[in-house]
Design a protein around this motif. Sequence first.
Motif, PDB file in Angstrom:
ATOM      1  N   SER A 160       0.974  -0.975  -0.164  1.00 23.14           N
ATOM      2  CA  SER A 160       0.239  -0.089  -0.030  1.00 23.14           C
ATOM      3  C   SER A 160       0.916   1.177   0.131  1.00 23.14           C
ATOM      4  N   SER A 161       0.235   2.240   0.035  1.00 22.04           N
ATOM      5  CA  SER A 161       1.077   3.457  -0.427  1.00 22.04           C
ATOM      6  C   SER A 161       0.688   5.236   0.873  1.00 22.04           C
ATOM      7  N   GLU A 162       1.450   5.488   1.577  1.00 20.87           N
ATOM      8  CA  GLU A 162       0.501   7.027   1.940  1.00 20.87           C
ATOM      9  C   GLU A 162      -0.118   7.573   0.823  1.00 20.87           C
ATOM     10  N   LEU A 163       0.344   7.918  -0.082  1.00 17.96           N
ATOM     11  CA  LEU A 163      -0.800   9.300  -0.756  1.00 17.96           C
ATOM     12  C   LEU A 163      -1.324   8.431  -1.427  1.00 17.96           C
ATOM     13  N   ASP A 164      -1.324   7.073  -2.185  1.00 20.47           N
ATOM     14  CA  ASP A 164      -2.524   6.399  -2.836  1.00 20.47           C
ATOM     15  C   ASP A 164      -2.678   7.201  -4.201  1.00 20.47           C
ATOM     16  N   GLU A 165      -1.139   7.179  -4.780  1.00 22.18           N
ATOM     17  CA  GLU A 165      -1.517   8.224  -6.039  1.00 22.18           C
ATOM     18  C   GLU A 165      -1.754   6.995  -7.324  1.00 22.18           C
ATOM     19  N   VAL A 166      -1.314   5.914  -7.111  1.00 16.83           N
ATOM     20  CA  VAL A 166      -1.703   5.407  -8.124  1.00 16.83           C
ATOM     21  C   VAL A 166      -2.607   4.457  -8.134  1.00 16.83           C
ATOM     22  N   ARG A 167      -2.861   4.010 -10.193  1.00 20.55           N
ATOM     23  CA  ARG A 167      -4.367   2.905 -10.192  1.00 20.55           C
ATOM     24  C   ARG A 167      -4.118   2.043 -10.505  1.00 20.55           C
ATOM     25  N   TYR A 168      -3.981   0.950 -10.000  1.00 23.40           N
ATOM     26  CA  TYR A 168      -3.869  -0.322 -10.064  1.00 23.40           C
ATOM     27  C   TYR A 168      -4.573  -1.299 -10.526  1.00 23.40           C
ATOM     28  N   ARG A 169      -4.367  -1.961 -11.008  1.00 23.35           N
ATOM     29  CA  ARG A 169      -5.809  -2.854 -11.733  1.00 23.35           C
ATOM     30  C   ARG A 169      -5.168  -4.421 -11.870  1.00 23.35           C
ATOM     31  N   ASN A 170      -6.281  -5.508 -11.652  1.00 19.77           N
ATOM     32  CA  ASN A 170      -5.578  -6.254 -11.756  1.00 19.77           C
ATOM     33  C   ASN A 170      -5.240  -6.956 -13.283  1.00 19.77           C
ATOM     34  N   GLY A 171      -3.691  -7.750 -13.014  1.00 23.50           N
ATOM     35  CA  GLY A 171      -3.178  -7.752 -14.375  1.00 23.50           C
ATOM     36  C   GLY A 171      -2.212  -7.216 -14.654  1.00 23.50           C
ATOM     37  N   ASP A 172      -2.151  -6.402 -14.036  1.00 27.84           N
ATOM     38  CA  ASP A 172      -0.674  -4.534 -14.344  1.00 27.84           C
ATOM     39  C   ASP A 172       0.465  -5.431 -14.415  1.00 27.84           C
ATOM     40  N   ALA A 173       1.422  -4.889 -14.658  1.00 30.40           N
ATOM     41  CA  ALA A 173       2.621  -5.317 -14.471  1.00 30.40           C
ATOM     42  C   ALA A 173       3.233  -4.021 -13.397  1.00 30.40           C
ATOM     43  N   VAL A 174       4.338  -4.149 -12.386  1.00 29.92           N
ATOM     44  CA  VAL A 174       5.098  -3.621 -11.518  1.00 29.92           C
ATOM     45  C   VAL A 174       5.677  -3.669 -11.527  1.00 29.92           C
ATOM     46  N   ARG A 175       7.001  -2.354 -11.525  1.00 22.34           N
ATOM     47  CA  ARG A 175       8.270  -2.392 -11.706  1.00 22.34           C
ATOM     48  C   ARG A 175       9.029  -2.775  -9.679  1.00 22.34           C
ATOM     49  N   LEU A 176       8.929  -3.469  -9.067  1.00 24.75           N
ATOM     50  CA  LEU A 176       9.688  -3.612  -7.428  1.00 24.75           C
ATOM     51  C   LEU A 176      11.267  -3.984  -7.882  1.00 24.75           C
ATOM     52  N   HIS A 177      11.063  -2.893  -6.321  1.00 25.19           N
ATOM     53  CA  HIS A 177      12.453  -2.595  -5.665  1.00 25.19           C
ATOM     54  C   HIS A 177      12.761  -3.745  -4.529  1.00 25.19           C
ATOM     55  N   VAL A 178      12.793  -5.028  -4.456  1.00 24.84           N
ATOM     56  CA  VAL A 178      13.024  -5.989  -3.475  1.00 24.84           C
ATOM     57  C   VAL A 178      14.154  -6.433  -2.693  1.00 24.84           C
ATOM     58  N   ASP A 179      13.837  -6.084  -1.066  1.00 29.56           N
ATOM     59  CA  ASP A 179      15.629  -5.719  -0.376  1.00 29.56           C
ATOM     60  C   ASP A 179      16.325  -7.100  -0.488  1.00 29.56           C
ATOM     61  N   ARG A 180      17.014  -6.546  -0.020  1.00 29.72           N
ATOM     62  CA  ARG A 180      18.244  -7.607  -0.619  1.00 29.72           C
ATOM     63  C   ARG A 180      18.218  -8.725   0.267  1.00 29.72           C
ATOM     64  N   THR A 181      18.132  -8.461   1.490  1.00 23.16           N
ATOM     65  CA  THR A 181      18.752  -9.061   2.562  1.00 23.16           C
ATOM     66  C   THR A 181      16.788 -10.185   2.545  1.00 23.16           C
ATOM     67  N   ASP A 182      15.549  -9.784   2.540  1.00 25.23           N
ATOM     68  CA  ASP A 182      14.165 -10.031   2.385  1.00 25.23           C
ATOM     69  C   ASP A 182      13.713  -9.992   1.547  1.00 25.23           C
TER      70      ASP A 182
END
Length: 155
Positions: A83-105
Motif C-alpha cells: 500500500s502507499s501513504e499517498l495512494d496516487e497510482v491506480r493499479y488494476r488486476n493483471g498490471d505489471a509492476v516494477r518492484l525493488h526488493v530488499d536484498r536481505t529479505d
Amino acid sequence: MIRFDGRRLRIVVAVVLGSLLVGGGLMLSARLDAVIGQRVRLGVETTGRVVHVERYQIGRSTSVTRVTVDYALNGARHRELLSSELDEVRYRNGDAVRLHVDRTDATKAATAEGYATEDLLLQLPAFLEAAGIIMIMLALARLRRRGRGPSPDSG
C-alpha cells in the motif's frame, strides 16, 4: 507568575500531547520514506503482476489502495500486499509492476511510486498527525472559550 488550575493544566497537557503526536507522525513518515527510498535505490529490481486490488474509503476524502502482487526472485515465488501513504497510482488486476526488493529479505518490496510492503504502517503517520492536530485544536478552543469570562486574578 502563572498559576495553573486543573483546567489550564489539562489544556497544556493536551497541547503537549497533540504536539508529540504530530511530531511522532512526521518522524515516522520521514523514517518510512527513507527506508522505502533506500529499498528503491539499492534493492534488486524485478517485475511483479497485480493479482488483487482493494480500495478502502477512510473518511470522506481519503482512500487507501492495497495491492497484492506476485513476483519471483532467486527462484522463489512471493505474494505480498503493498500500500502507499499517498495512494496516487491506480493499479488494476493483471498490471505489471516494477518492484525493488530488499536484498536481505525478499518479502520486503517497494515501487518507485511509494507502494511498499509496510502496508498499513504507511497510514499511521497521517492518523497520528490528524489526531494531534485535532487534540491541539480542541484544547485551544477550550482555552479560548474559557478566556471569554472574567479573569480570576482581576479583582
